[in-house]
Design a protein around this motif. Structure first.
Motif, PDB file in Angstrom:
ATOM      1  N   ILE A  32     -43.274  -7.450   5.970  1.00 57.62           N
ATOM      2  CA  ILE A  32     -44.088  -7.200   7.148  1.00 57.62           C
ATOM      3  C   ILE A  32     -45.155  -6.125   6.914  1.00 57.62           C
ATOM      4  O   ILE A  32     -46.108  -6.007   7.681  1.00 57.62           O
ATOM      5  N   PRO A 169     -45.252  -8.634  13.282  1.00 62.14           N
ATOM      6  CA  PRO A 169     -46.327  -9.401  12.632  1.00 62.14           C
ATOM      7  C   PRO A 169     -47.675  -9.119  13.281  1.00 62.14           C
ATOM      8  O   PRO A 169     -47.761  -8.714  14.448  1.00 62.14           O
ATOM      9  N   VAL A 197     -47.391 -12.475   9.104  1.00 67.31           N
ATOM     10  CA  VAL A 197     -46.673 -11.559   8.201  1.00 67.31           C
ATOM     11  C   VAL A 197     -47.625 -11.098   7.101  1.00 67.31           C
ATOM     12  O   VAL A 197     -48.250 -11.913   6.418  1.00 67.31           O
TER      13      VAL A 197
END
Length: 465
Positions: A32, A169, A197
């Protein structure tokens, strides 16, 4: 180039500028961008950054102390610590008046191999670090561990942190910044297949075609994302097969616990446990019909991670072709023609985000404080749904929306379908605006007959403007 994360950087900077000891916990799913955020933040500061290893506490102390010495007191390079308390005393003695950032990434790797670590770490914070001008940042990817062992009131570290950052995200707007040369439809697809992501977004090179990027990453045996779900599941869980079959069932259309249990031939108790864990790591989410959340019959589970959603829709059916290095043929024959269908739900998510953010900014007919999807029986007692419902809980007002990610323009039938769903949501909400979102625009009939006072017609370009 560092992209986005303005809010998170602001939190870190504000905390850093406070005098004395400060502590921030950063957590979020793997890939992430936690490490990138931390390294970007500390690049112009006196700081030491260590990523924990999957090894013993003693080995980690040796490596951590070596990293700290290299970063903060390089003139002492060669000195080594194997004792945790001795290392923390050295850290305290080495940090003088100037603010020093100490970042420990992937703290679960240490804490899981030595149960005493967190209590000893707490002791060091209380007796040494808290008395210094230190900014301590600890980070981890195991979300369940971070919530239960680091953030909960049962954690030895509870009460020591000043704040926490749950790194999510990127939204579709920030995701677009990774591929600025693409048109808006291509940007939307990149957002859809990556789920926003950070790591996955960096894999897309906008100097080559979207098709080539998708083929290279998903549809080649050497592609980074070809085995990615399995790799992630193996890092999170011990029984990968169980989790894989549950995700496959959700991808195939099962969205209730009993339906999933029937498909995977497991008990509802076992499936509920698996779903709970997949929800914790952000693969699945529990979804209720907005304005009807108390109705347990209207509770569904769906795949919310874009990469998982794309992978499970297309990769299992094409595995044989991909393994024979014919993934490009499979993509061109099957996947490419179904991208718009895949993007349907993604586009709905994008439109809900648009309604929520623009409502909060005061740009719509009401201040939307919540947004979601509604489904249930229509006025004709036939099951139906409303793609976008934005509600103002305070003013008791609502916005309804319809979304189409298709090559055809929205025409009279689609326009009237939404109008025929007036009054289906909880009637305590006054419907004040109707919004149509279309990839391909609107027919002449819709443009000429839409109620200019209450109806908004928006294209994909409007979402990105």
């Amino acid at each position: 180039m560092f992209i986005g994360r303005e809010h998170e950087m602001s939190v870190l900077e504000e905390t850093y500028n406070q005098p004395g000891f400060q502590m921030t916990v950063i957590y979020g799913r793997r890939r992430i961008g936690k490490s990138t955020l931390i390294t970007e933040f500390i690049k112009d500061k006196k700081a030491s950054y260590y990523i924990a290893a999957k090894s013993s506490l003693e080995d980690n102390v040796k490596k951590w102390s070596a990293q700290f010495i290299s970063d903060i007191v390089p003139e002492m390079e060669g000195v080594e610590f194997s004792d945790l308390e001795g290392f923390f005393k050295f850290v305290g003695n080495s940090c003088k008046d100037e603010k020093t950032v100490i970042a420990l990434d992937e703290i679960p790797y240490i804490a899981e191999v030595d149960e005493s670590f967190l209590s000893r770490f707490q002791g060091a914070i209380d007796s040494i670090l808290s008395k210094k001008n230190i900014y301590l940042i600890i980070s981890g990817s195991a979300i369940s561990f971070m919530e239960k062992k680091i953030l909960s009131e049962k954690s030895p570290l509870f009460g020591r942190r000043d704040n926490q950052i749950f790194l999510k995200p990127f939204d579709y707007l920030d995701s677009a910044k990774f591929v600025p040369k693409y048109n808006n439809e291509e940007k939307a697809v990149v957002f859809g297949v990556t789920g926003g992501v950070a790591k996955y977004l960096t894999l897309f090179d906008d100097s080559v075609s979207l098709d080539d990027n998708l083929i290279n990453n998903f549809f080649k045996p050497s592609g980074y994302l070809y085995e990615e779900p399995y790799n992630l599941l193996m890092q999170e869980f011990r029984t990968v097969n169980t989790y894989n079959t549950v995700i496959e069932a959700c991808s195939g259309g099962a969205n209730k616990v009993n339906e999933i249990a029937d498909k995977v031939h497991e008990s509802t108790a076992a499936v509920s446990y698996t779903i709970k864990n997949l929800t914790t790591v952000g693969v699945l989410a529990k979804v209720s019909a907005i304005t009807d959340e108390k109705n347990k019959k209207k509770v569904n589970y769906k795949i919310v991670d874009g990469m998982y959603r794309f992978w499970y829709k297309f990769i299992p059916k094409g595995r044989a072709a991909i393994e024979m290095n014919r993934g490009e043929v499979y993509y061109n024959m099957y996947v490419k023609n179904n991208l718009h269908d895949f993007m349907g739900e993604i586009f709905e998510d994008m439109c809900r985000y648009y309604v929520l953010s623009h409502g909060l900014d005061g740009k719509l007919k009401c201040m939307t404080t919540n947004v979601g999807k509604w489904w249930g029986m229509g006025h004709d007692r036939i099951p139906t749904d409303i793609d976008v419902v934005g509600i103002d809980e305070i003013g008791k007002k609502a916005i309804l929306g319809e979304c189409k990610f298709e090559n055809e323009q929205i025409d009279k039938p689609v326009y009237e379908d939404l109008m025929n769903r007036k009054g289906l949501i909880d009637r305590k909400f006054e419907e004040v605006q109707y919004m149509y979102f279309s990839l391909s625009g609107f027919s002449k009939w819709v443009v000429e007959n839409a109620d200019a006072e209450k109806v908004s017609l928006l294209t994909l370009d409007d979402l990105y403007s």
